[in-house]
Design a protein around this motif. Sequence first.
Motif, PDB file in Angstrom:
ATOM      1  N   SER A   1       0.821  -1.210   0.000  1.00  0.00           N
ATOM      2  CA  SER A   1       0.000   0.000   0.000  1.00  0.00           C
ATOM      3  C   SER A   1       0.856   1.262   0.000  1.00  0.00           C
ATOM      4  N   ALA A   2       0.198   2.392  -0.231  1.00  0.00           N
ATOM      5  CA  ALA A   2       0.877   3.685  -0.184  1.00  0.00           C
ATOM      6  C   ALA A   2       1.367   4.013   1.223  1.00  0.00           C
ATOM      7  N   ASN A   3       0.802   3.367   2.228  1.00  0.00           N
ATOM      8  CA  ASN A   3       1.240   3.594   3.612  1.00  0.00           C
ATOM      9  C   ASN A   3       2.657   3.097   3.849  1.00  0.00           C
ATOM     10  N   ALA A   4       3.162   2.244   2.958  1.00  0.00           N
ATOM     11  CA  ALA A   4       4.526   1.713   3.077  1.00  0.00           C
ATOM     12  C   ALA A   4       5.431   2.280   1.985  1.00  0.00           C
ATOM     13  N   SER A   5       5.116   3.472   1.507  1.00  0.00           N
ATOM     14  CA  SER A   5       5.810   4.034   0.345  1.00  0.00           C
ATOM     15  C   SER A   5       7.294   4.304   0.589  1.00  0.00           C
ATOM     16  N   PHE A   6       7.712   4.382   1.863  1.00  0.00           N
ATOM     17  CA  PHE A   6       9.123   4.641   2.179  1.00  0.00           C
ATOM     18  C   PHE A   6       9.784   3.416   2.797  1.00  0.00           C
ATOM     19  N   ILE A   7       9.197   2.246   2.548  1.00  0.00           N
ATOM     20  CA  ILE A   7       9.700   1.007   3.140  1.00  0.00           C
ATOM     21  C   ILE A   7      10.140   0.060   2.034  1.00  0.00           C
TER      22      ILE A   7
END
Length: 239
Positions: free
Chosen positions: A217-223
């Motif tokens: 998801s976009a919630n993990a965009s920096f992972i």
Amino acid sequence: MTHPVALVTGAARGQGAAIVARLHADGFRVAACDLLTDELLASTAQYAHGVLALELDVTSEAQWHAAVAATIEGFGALSALVNNAGVLHRAAIADETAAGFENSWRVNCLGPFLGIRAALPHLTEAESASIVNTCSTSAIRPFPNHSAYGSSKWALRGLTQAAAVELAPAGIRVNAVFPGPIATPMLDERTQDRLAQTSGRLGTPAEVADAVAFLVSANASFITGSEMVIDGGQILRIG
């Protein structure tokens, strides 16, 4: 593209079926892939639209290319790859065979590699592309009689890290989930009972699916290059 598109392997039952259900609920179009075609068709029959059932032997490069092509034909794009298919093979080292050892590696590590290769041209074109590999707590801590399975998952762990580094410039995030004792058909009833006694309870396929849904998801965009353990503390308790 109005909907993100995911290809999920090992999708006929257990964790794979739960991942398909969760991603579909989150608005994904999903190519659900498995070698167990009868079970796959049964598990995907509930979806009126948005789920495409595809036969796939993950050890076959030709079938990977066919599955990716069918996904593009059906949904127009591919933005997430979930390498969930795997085999659990137990044997003492003295009893292990070359064929048994090699098959574990072919399904558990070669399969995801072939999938990444087949999907890569389309993931490169996608916005917020993501790959999630299903590893195992066996790739963190060794267990007896798991030389083939454990070493293949260690290899998948390494592949995840290597791919995360290499594909980051292309904007493709690569992460892994590490399930512990999960109530799936991969574990027979006796093993589930034993693990439940030592671990308190077994995890559910939906709990693994929740983690996968977050990572794509976009919630993990920096992972990227992340290792998410889903085991209820199993690797902390086993002495």
